[in-house]
Design a protein around this motif. Structure first.
Motif, mmCIF file in Angstrom:
data_model
loop_
_atom_site.group_PDB
_atom_site.id
_atom_site.type_symbol
_atom_site.label_atom_id
_atom_site.label_comp_id
_atom_site.label_asym_id
_atom_site.label_seq_id
_atom_site.Cartn_x
_atom_site.Cartn_y
_atom_site.Cartn_z
ATOM 1 N N ILE A 32 -0.537 1.307 10.323
ATOM 2 C CA ILE A 32 0.359 1.748 9.247
ATOM 3 C C ILE A 32 -0.319 1.819 7.881
ATOM 4 O O ILE A 32 0.300 2.258 6.921
ATOM 5 C CB ILE A 32 1.603 0.848 9.148
ATOM 6 C CG1 ILE A 32 1.210 -0.614 8.881
ATOM 7 C CG2 ILE A 32 2.449 0.967 10.404
ATOM 8 C CD1 ILE A 32 2.391 -1.513 8.610
ATOM 9 N N GLY A 33 -1.586 1.365 7.789
ATOM 10 C CA GLY A 33 -2.284 1.540 6.519
ATOM 11 C C GLY A 33 -2.390 0.278 5.701
ATOM 12 O O GLY A 33 -2.647 -0.798 6.226
ATOM 13 N N ALA A 34 -2.168 0.398 4.384
ATOM 14 C CA ALA A 34 -2.541 -0.635 3.420
ATOM 15 C C ALA A 34 -1.551 -1.792 3.355
ATOM 16 O O ALA A 34 -0.513 -1.805 4.013
ATOM 17 C CB ALA A 34 -2.691 -0.011 2.036
ATOM 18 N N ALA A 35 -1.883 -2.785 2.500
ATOM 19 C CA ALA A 35 -1.127 -4.034 2.427
ATOM 20 C C ALA A 35 0.326 -3.821 2.028
ATOM 21 O O ALA A 35 1.215 -4.559 2.489
ATOM 22 C CB ALA A 35 -1.801 -4.996 1.454
ATOM 23 N N ASP A 36 0.619 -2.857 1.166
ATOM 24 C CA ASP A 36 2.014 -2.653 0.769
ATOM 25 C C ASP A 36 2.871 -2.261 1.965
ATOM 26 O O ASP A 36 4.023 -2.688 2.080
ATOM 27 C CB ASP A 36 2.112 -1.612 -0.343
ATOM 28 C CG ASP A 36 1.596 -0.246 0.054
ATOM 29 O OD1 ASP A 36 0.678 -0.164 0.898
ATOM 30 O OD2 ASP A 36 2.093 0.764 -0.484
ATOM 31 N N LEU A 37 2.300 -1.491 2.880
ATOM 32 C CA LEU A 37 3.051 -1.099 4.072
ATOM 33 C C LEU A 37 3.138 -2.255 5.060
ATOM 34 O O LEU A 37 4.159 -2.405 5.749
ATOM 35 C CB LEU A 37 2.407 0.120 4.724
ATOM 36 C CG LEU A 37 2.483 1.395 3.898
ATOM 37 C CD1 LEU A 37 1.729 2.531 4.573
ATOM 38 C CD2 LEU A 37 3.939 1.798 3.658
ATOM 39 N N ARG A 38 2.104 -3.078 5.122
ATOM 40 C CA ARG A 38 2.204 -4.264 5.976
ATOM 41 C C ARG A 38 3.324 -5.174 5.479
ATOM 42 O O ARG A 38 4.106 -5.707 6.277
ATOM 43 C CB ARG A 38 0.870 -5.016 6.016
ATOM 44 C CG ARG A 38 -0.276 -4.204 6.626
ATOM 45 C CD ARG A 38 -1.451 -5.082 7.014
ATOM 46 N NE ARG A 38 -2.061 -5.783 5.901
ATOM 47 C CZ ARG A 38 -3.103 -5.348 5.192
ATOM 48 N NH1 ARG A 38 -3.630 -4.158 5.450
ATOM 49 N NH2 ARG A 38 -3.620 -6.087 4.212
ATOM 50 N N ARG A 39 3.408 -5.347 4.177
ATOM 51 C CA ARG A 39 4.487 -6.183 3.624
ATOM 52 C C ARG A 39 5.853 -5.571 3.920
ATOM 53 O O ARG A 39 6.815 -6.301 4.227
ATOM 54 C CB ARG A 39 4.278 -6.368 2.125
ATOM 55 C CG ARG A 39 3.120 -7.306 1.782
ATOM 56 C CD ARG A 39 3.108 -7.658 0.317
ATOM 57 N NE ARG A 39 2.742 -6.516 -0.513
ATOM 58 C CZ ARG A 39 1.493 -6.233 -0.880
ATOM 59 N NH1 ARG A 39 0.488 -7.006 -0.495
ATOM 60 N NH2 ARG A 39 1.234 -5.184 -1.645
ATOM 61 N N ARG A 40 5.958 -4.266 3.813
ATOM 62 C CA ARG A 40 7.229 -3.611 4.138
ATOM 63 C C ARG A 40 7.605 -3.830 5.599
ATOM 64 O O ARG A 40 8.789 -4.016 5.926
ATOM 65 C CB ARG A 40 7.144 -2.112 3.853
ATOM 66 C CG ARG A 40 7.289 -1.723 2.388
ATOM 67 C CD ARG A 40 7.298 -0.218 2.238
ATOM 68 N NE ARG A 40 8.398 0.393 2.993
ATOM 69 C CZ ARG A 40 8.466 1.684 3.281
ATOM 70 N NH1 ARG A 40 7.501 2.511 2.905
ATOM 71 N NH2 ARG A 40 9.486 2.162 3.962
ATOM 72 N N LEU A 41 6.612 -3.816 6.476
ATOM 73 C CA LEU A 41 6.905 -4.023 7.892
ATOM 74 C C LEU A 41 7.327 -5.468 8.154
ATOM 75 O O LEU A 41 8.287 -5.715 8.893
ATOM 76 C CB LEU A 41 5.695 -3.657 8.758
ATOM 77 C CG LEU A 41 6.016 -3.484 10.245
ATOM 78 C CD1 LEU A 41 6.942 -2.288 10.447
ATOM 79 C CD2 LEU A 41 4.756 -3.308 11.073
ATOM 80 N N PHE A 42 6.639 -6.421 7.531
ATOM 81 C CA PHE A 42 7.061 -7.817 7.665
ATOM 82 C C PHE A 42 8.492 -7.994 7.161
ATOM 83 O O PHE A 42 9.296 -8.713 7.772
ATOM 84 C CB PHE A 42 6.117 -8.743 6.886
ATOM 85 C CG PHE A 42 4.797 -9.001 7.557
ATOM 86 C CD1 PHE A 42 4.733 -9.348 8.902
ATOM 87 C CD2 PHE A 42 3.610 -8.920 6.837
ATOM 88 C CE1 PHE A 42 3.514 -9.602 9.521
ATOM 89 C CE2 PHE A 42 2.386 -9.168 7.448
ATOM 90 C CZ PHE A 42 2.338 -9.511 8.791
ATOM 91 N N ALA A 43 8.823 -7.357 6.048
ATOM 92 C CA ALA A 43 10.171 -7.451 5.494
ATOM 93 C C ALA A 43 11.201 -6.858 6.449
ATOM 94 O O ALA A 43 12.302 -7.403 6.624
ATOM 95 C CB ALA A 43 10.242 -6.748 4.141
#
Length: 266
Positions: A106-117
């Motif tokens: 999914i790409g960069a850290a902002d998207l990883r955080r969105r997925l965790f959320a």
């Protein structure tokens, strides 16, 4: 991105471990998450995992991936089109959630955080999630060492080599990201003679050629180390653990990130 995944779908039968989860991985999901009696939500349509749980709902944005990869709906499982960042389930309603390599694609850290959320919103208070990682080592491999290892027969599959190559190419990239075109460029620099690679390893040229789906793709992957992903996950979960997924090639870089006790946000 749709065209990228359509290309992957067309080459699916040529892919192998660690991209496709071996039986050890299936056992690890069951062992760590106790899925036998649960309704399991899965990111993507990984066929090897389709039998997990008492029931399963797989969520994928691509109708072509569902049509081409999913082993088919039954009374106990189904695949639906949906957005991982906006899951089609009520808040705090999901018993168990799994995903195989989904944080890397999914790409960069902002998207990883969105997925965790998104996972934290969906999980019930006693729910649990398991995401198999493709995680780079804390100290980057030397590309020369990876080349030597591969040509000496020390890499189990071409797909293991592909991830090893990708992890050498990240260097100091922000958020540990790399365009998939960069993986191909690094591979071609390290292994300019595919015939030699095929002869030395026994891998068939069509299998090696699966890396060419990256040539004109705009997709960005990431291979963040385990420590970075654990810290990101702790923002959204009170209980974060890491478990082994077996002894297959590159298994030490493909652990299961286990998430429990989602934090509720106003």
């Amino acid at each position: 991105m749709t065209e990228h995944w359509n290309a992957i779908r067309r080459h699916w039968q040529l892919l192998g471990s660690p991209l496709r989860p071996p039986p050890e991985v299936v056992e690890a999901y069951n062992r760590e998450l106790d899925l036998a009696r649960s309704h399991v939500v899965m990111f993507g349509v990984t066929p090897e995992l389709a039998g997990l749980g008492a029931r399963m709902t797989a969520v994928d944005e691509s109708a072509d991936m569902i049509a081409g990869i999913w082993p088919g709906d039954t009374e106990s499982r189904k695949a639906v089109r949906g957005d991982w960042f906006d899951l089609p389930f009520d808040e705090a309603s999901v018993e168990a959630l799994i995903g195989d390599g989904c944080l890397s694609v999914i790409g960069a850290a902002d998207l990883r955080r969105r997925l965790f959320a998104s996972i934290a919103r969906a999980l019930s208070a006693d729910g649990r999630a398991g995401i198999r990682l493709y995680a780079s080592p804390e100290t980057r491999d030397d590309p020369r060492d990876v080349r030597t290892l591969a040509l000496a027969g020390g890499v189990s599959t071409f797909h293991e080599l592909k991830w090893r190559v990708a992890m050498t190419a990240i260097a100091g990239a922000p958020d540990y990201v790399i365009p998939v075109t960069g993986i191909l460029e690094q591979f071609e620099a390290m292994f300019p003679d595919r015939d030699e690679l095929s002869t030395r390893t026994g891998w068939e040229l069509p299998v090696i050629g699966t890396i060419d789906v990256y040539r004109n793709s705009s997709v960005i992957y990431n291979f963040a180390p385990v420590s970075a992903l654990v810290e990101e996950a702790k923002v959204f979960f009170d209980d974060v653990d890491v478990a082994s997924t077996g002894t297959y090639g590159l298994a030490e870089r493909c652990p299961l990130l286990v998430l429990r006790a989602p934090k509720r946000r106003d």
